[in-house]
Design a protein around this motif. Structure first.
Motif, PDB file in Angstrom:
ATOM      1  N   THR A 158       0.820  -1.224  -0.066  1.00 11.39           N
ATOM      2  CA  THR A 158       0.053   0.125   0.016  1.00 11.39           C
ATOM      3  C   THR A 158       0.855   1.146   0.005  1.00 11.39           C
ATOM      4  O   THR A 158       1.935   1.182   0.846  1.00 11.39           O
ATOM      5  CB  THR A 158      -0.939  -0.033   1.116  1.00 11.39           C
ATOM      6  N   GLU A 161      -3.568  11.177  -5.185  1.00  9.12           N
ATOM      7  CA  GLU A 161      -4.473   9.935  -5.328  1.00  9.12           C
ATOM      8  C   GLU A 161      -4.731   9.135  -3.711  1.00  9.12           C
ATOM      9  O   GLU A 161      -5.697   8.218  -3.877  1.00  9.12           O
ATOM     10  CB  GLU A 161      -3.178   8.648  -6.042  1.00  9.12           C
ATOM     11  N   ARG A 183      -4.189   6.900  -0.706  1.00 10.65           N
ATOM     12  CA  ARG A 183      -3.612   5.186  -0.318  1.00 10.65           C
ATOM     13  C   ARG A 183      -4.211   4.453  -1.408  1.00 10.65           C
ATOM     14  O   ARG A 183      -5.084   4.453  -1.662  1.00 10.65           O
ATOM     15  CB  ARG A 183      -4.122   4.923   0.995  1.00 10.65           C
ATOM     16  N   HIS A 184      -3.060   3.701  -1.894  1.00  9.32           N
ATOM     17  CA  HIS A 184      -3.294   2.862  -3.045  1.00  9.32           C
ATOM     18  C   HIS A 184      -2.953   1.551  -2.634  1.00  9.32           C
ATOM     19  O   HIS A 184      -1.621   1.385  -2.480  1.00  9.32           O
ATOM     20  CB  HIS A 184      -2.825   3.511  -4.278  1.00  9.32           C
ATOM     21  N   ARG A 232      -0.424   9.428 -10.666  1.00  5.71           N
ATOM     22  CA  ARG A 232      -1.582   9.023 -11.395  1.00  5.71           C
ATOM     23  C   ARG A 232      -1.075   7.874 -12.425  1.00  5.71           C
ATOM     24  O   ARG A 232      -1.637   7.044 -12.792  1.00  5.71           O
ATOM     25  CB  ARG A 232      -2.162  10.031 -12.328  1.00  5.71           C
ATOM     26  N   VAL A 270      -0.769   4.395 -10.620  1.00  3.91           N
ATOM     27  CA  VAL A 270      -1.913   4.035 -10.556  1.00  3.91           C
ATOM     28  C   VAL A 270      -2.654   3.303 -11.826  1.00  3.91           C
ATOM     29  O   VAL A 270      -3.102   2.209 -11.753  1.00  3.91           O
ATOM     30  CB  VAL A 270      -3.112   4.999  -9.934  1.00  3.91           C
ATOM     31  N   ASP A 274      -0.979   0.286 -12.773  1.00  4.22           N
ATOM     32  CA  ASP A 274      -1.394  -0.717 -12.035  1.00  4.22           C
ATOM     33  C   ASP A 274      -2.689  -1.450 -12.471  1.00  4.22           C
ATOM     34  O   ASP A 274      -2.754  -2.661 -12.639  1.00  4.22           O
ATOM     35  CB  ASP A 274      -1.490  -0.422 -10.648  1.00  4.22           C
ATOM     36  N   GLN A 275      -3.628  -0.419 -12.586  1.00  5.48           N
ATOM     37  CA  GLN A 275      -4.792  -1.233 -12.950  1.00  5.48           C
ATOM     38  C   GLN A 275      -4.988  -1.664 -14.370  1.00  5.48           C
ATOM     39  O   GLN A 275      -5.697  -2.267 -14.691  1.00  5.48           O
ATOM     40  CB  GLN A 275      -6.046   0.286 -13.287  1.00  5.48           C
TER      41      GLN A 275
END
Length: 381
Positions: free
Chosen positions: A4, A10, A12-13, A348, A351, A354-355
């Motif tokens: 995490t 953004e 916490r991712h 960004r 994220v 990752d997606q």
């Protein structure tokens, strides 16, 4: 263990699991696909034009292992943004030797960037500069990408000058080349290319040129970020001439095509999404359209983010993604362009990567992202 990470803008991712894309693939059968590859800067911290040749070549071998061709010495390799001609010539020679060692597909950009624009070179000088670069590339065995020239854009007085220069070069080349229409979003100095600011009129000039010398044109790479305009140009091309999409916003549907015509690929974003792109093209070969789209569509938000305005700074995002994925040992670009995007932009990017299933080792990527954010990453800051 799932990492995490706290990211600017953004929050916490929670980083996802490692993707399961194949690490090796055969070249696609139904489409030609080139990844326009970036160069890895030397780790000297000077912001100069040195290249880490070992890491640069290793990156290209990774693309060949996935069955993709490499498009080298193009704008993705920082032509016009730090790479001078002597360094570019060395890149072409080295990439050609490495491609030959693995039977990898290679296309290299011929331009006129050895000219001093301040001296206002004319059409004769532009033609000779192109010839010099063509000689090197053709001699290396690579396919030529005849790139758009800032010097020609400055010297030409109308479409007739473009038709004259390109027509002469096409008459002289030994093997079919790929033309390159690079829009001003990628390089503002190319505004009005082909002798027109009106893109419909510019397209007419392009079609006139290709029709007159279709036997010398393998295809044309179009980087206008305009899906409908690309489809229209694709429809007008002579039989056997390919449209290589350079549209980093709409590539899944353009490569898929409409059942009658399709675009092949010569894309900067394939540098960063090589694994899912290779998997998608393999599924397309198998007739699995849904699987093709399932692999490629999730990468589009990432690509649109990397190529957002100012579009020409997309190289920063590609180098950052390669660093996160362990494909280079530092995050630095020739000319110091690692600073061209800020921490919020790169957060960004993390994220979205990752997606999209683009982070090969999410824990390593999270570790390096943290290092970038707190300044502790080795080789940066």
């Amino acid at each position: 263990m799932v990492a995490t990470i706290e990211l600017p803008g953004e929050g916490r991712h929670a980083v996802g699991r490692a993707p399961s894309w194949p690490r090796v693939a055969a070249p696609p059968r139904l489409r030609r696909a080139y990844a326009a590859a970036h160069v890895v800067a030397g780790p000297d911290g000077t912001g100069g034009s040195t290249v880490d040749w070992d890491e640069t070549m290793a990156f290209r071998h990774g693309l060949w292992r996935l069955g993709l061709g490499v498009a080298d010495a193009m704008d993705t390799a920082q032509r016009g943004m730090g790479m001078d001609w002597p360094t570019t010539a060395e890149l072409i020679r080295r990439s050609a030797a490495e491609a030959a060692s693995v039977n990898g597909a290679l296309a290299c950009g011929a331009n006129t960037d050895q000219l001093d624009l301040d001296s206002k070179p004319g059409l004769v000088e532009v033609l000779e500069a192109y010839r010099q670069q063509l000689e090197l590339i053709e001699g290396s065995g690579a396919t030529v990408v005849l790139m758009a020239s800032r010097a020609l854009a400055a010297a030409a007085n109308g479409p007739e000058d473009y038709l004259s220069v390109y027509g002469t070069l096409l008459a002289e080349v030994r093997r079919p080349v790929i033309l390159h229409w690079l829009g001003d979003a990628f390089d503002p100095a190319l505004t009005g290319y082909w002798g027109h600011t009106d893109l419909d009129a510019a397209a007419d000039t392009v079609i006139e040129l290709i029709t007159a010398r279709a036997e010398k044109v393998d295809g044309i790479k179009v980087s206008l970020l305009d899906k409908d305009r690309e489809i229209d140009l694709r429809r007008r091309l002579p039989a056997g001439v390919r449209l290589y999409t350079g549209d980093d916003f709409n590539y899944p549907e353009l490569i898929l095509g409409d059942g009658t015509r399709h675009s092949d690929a010569l894309l900067g974003i394939f540098d960063g999404i090589a694994a899912p792109a290779a998997a998608a093209l393999a599924r397309l070969d198998e007739g699995d359209t849904d699987g093709y789209l399932a692999a490629l569509r999730p990468t589009v938000p990432l690509s649109r983010h990397i190529f957002q305005a100012p579009t020409y700074h997309y190289k920063t995002g590609l180098a950052f993604l390669a660093w996160l994925n362990g494909q280079q040992s530092h995050f630095r670009l020739i000319g110091g362009y690692e600073t061209a995007r800020d921490a919020a932009h790169l957060s960004r990017l993390f994220v979205l990567a990752d997606q999209a299933g683009v982070l090969a080792d999410p824990e390593l990527a999270a570790y390096r992202m943290n290092g970038y954010l707190d300044g502790s990453a080795e080789g940066f800051r």
